[in-house]
Write a protein that holds these residues in place. Structure first.
Motif, PDB file in Angstrom:
ATOM      1  N   LYS A  42       0.951  -1.508  -0.027  1.00 34.55           N
ATOM      2  CA  LYS A  42       0.735   0.185   0.213  1.00 34.55           C
ATOM      3  C   LYS A  42       1.167   1.418   0.167  1.00 34.55           C
ATOM      4  O   LYS A  42       1.374   1.450   0.776  1.00 34.55           O
ATOM      5  N   GLN A  43       0.250   2.132  -0.410  1.00 31.42           N
ATOM      6  CA  GLN A  43       0.808   3.966  -0.762  1.00 31.42           C
ATOM      7  C   GLN A  43      -0.105   4.837   0.023  1.00 31.42           C
ATOM      8  O   GLN A  43      -0.986   4.279  -0.510  1.00 31.42           O
ATOM      9  N   ILE A  51      -3.176   5.926  -1.223  1.00 34.56           N
ATOM     10  CA  ILE A  51      -3.178   6.540  -3.138  1.00 34.56           C
ATOM     11  C   ILE A  51      -3.657   5.065  -3.293  1.00 34.56           C
ATOM     12  O   ILE A  51      -3.934   5.225  -4.354  1.00 34.56           O
ATOM     13  N   ARG A  52      -2.769   4.051  -2.742  1.00 35.07           N
ATOM     14  CA  ARG A  52      -3.398   2.720  -4.002  1.00 35.07           C
ATOM     15  C   ARG A  52      -2.460   1.185  -3.340  1.00 35.07           C
ATOM     16  O   ARG A  52      -1.421   1.672  -2.206  1.00 35.07           O
ATOM     17  N   SER A  53      -2.847   0.444  -3.459  1.00 37.08           N
ATOM     18  CA  SER A  53      -2.535  -0.456  -3.025  1.00 37.08           C
ATOM     19  C   SER A  53      -2.536  -1.220  -4.367  1.00 37.08           C
ATOM     20  O   SER A  53      -2.963  -2.087  -5.708  1.00 37.08           O
ATOM     21  N   ASP A  54      -1.299  -2.244  -4.454  1.00 38.55           N
ATOM     22  CA  ASP A  54      -0.861  -3.342  -5.370  1.00 38.55           C
ATOM     23  C   ASP A  54      -1.228  -4.502  -4.717  1.00 38.55           C
ATOM     24  O   ASP A  54      -0.511  -4.748  -3.757  1.00 38.55           O
ATOM     25  N   SER A  71      -0.974  -3.694 -12.480  1.00 45.13           N
ATOM     26  CA  SER A  71      -1.008  -1.727 -12.103  1.00 45.13           C
ATOM     27  C   SER A  71      -0.677  -0.829 -11.873  1.00 45.13           C
ATOM     28  O   SER A  71      -1.148   0.197 -11.956  1.00 45.13           O
ATOM     29  N   THR A  72       0.593  -1.728 -12.304  1.00 42.68           N
ATOM     30  CA  THR A  72       1.907  -0.728 -12.517  1.00 42.68           C
ATOM     31  C   THR A  72       1.987  -0.175 -13.967  1.00 42.68           C
ATOM     32  O   THR A  72       1.601   1.167 -14.239  1.00 42.68           O
ATOM     33  N   VAL A  76       3.676   4.570 -12.160  1.00 41.68           N
ATOM     34  CA  VAL A  76       3.169   4.910 -10.769  1.00 41.68           C
ATOM     35  C   VAL A  76       3.965   6.084 -10.229  1.00 41.68           C
ATOM     36  O   VAL A  76       5.237   6.476  -9.742  1.00 41.68           O
ATOM     37  N   ASP A  82       5.995  10.547   0.777  1.00 47.08           N
ATOM     38  CA  ASP A  82       5.130   9.511   0.710  1.00 47.08           C
ATOM     39  C   ASP A  82       4.998   8.253   1.224  1.00 47.08           C
ATOM     40  O   ASP A  82       6.806   7.718   1.363  1.00 47.08           O
TER      41      ASP A  82
END
Length: 146
Positions: A42-43, A51-54, A71-72, A76, A82
């Protein structure tokens, strides 16, 4: 530990070393060993807003030992300030106790990140490692650059 377990750590100071306002991740490789089941990265921004999760929802070490999240995509953006949280889930059964380490029979929890532009002062191969008292350093966000 035996059975099912979760290992997580936060990488909070890495981006503070950026010499530019942001970098772009163009490739990442989520990596565990054979007892790994699932991995999530998670970012968050500097205000702790997600912000996002991979993730890889079903990890299978026999399929190349890692996973490149689609998702990259084309890239990104990561801003100075961050931070990342890494979670790895394992199932070692009831008869084994597995330790973290570099061998295939041991476990890892690593997000290999490749980004640009190169940032002076960030050492490729280990910029954000979890507490060394918890394992042998076989987890982290490892940066590569071009």
């Amino acid at each position: 530990p035996r059975g099912k377990s979760k290992y997580s750590f936060a990488c909070t100071r890495l981006t503070a070393k950026f010499k530019v306002p942001s970098v772009t991740i163009f490739y990442r490789f989520l990596h565990m060993h054979k007892y790994g089941q699932r991995m999530v990265v998670k970012q968050y921004d500097r205000y702790n807003t997600p912000i996002r999760s991979d993730s890889v929802e079903y990890f299978d070490f026999s399929q190349s030992g890692g996973h490149n999240p689609t998702s990259t995509g084309a890239g990104v953006e990561v801003l100075r300030g961050d931070w990342f949280e890494v979670e790895c889930y394992y199932d070692v059964g009831q008869k084994k106790t597995i330790r973290f380490g570099h061998g295939t029979e041991e476990e890892m929890c690593i997000d290999f990140i490749y980004y640009y532009p190169r940032q002076p002062g960030l050492v490729a191969g280990g910029n954000c490692l979890p507490d060394p008292r918890r394992n042998s350093g076989a987890g982290g966000l490892f940066l590569g650059h071009e």
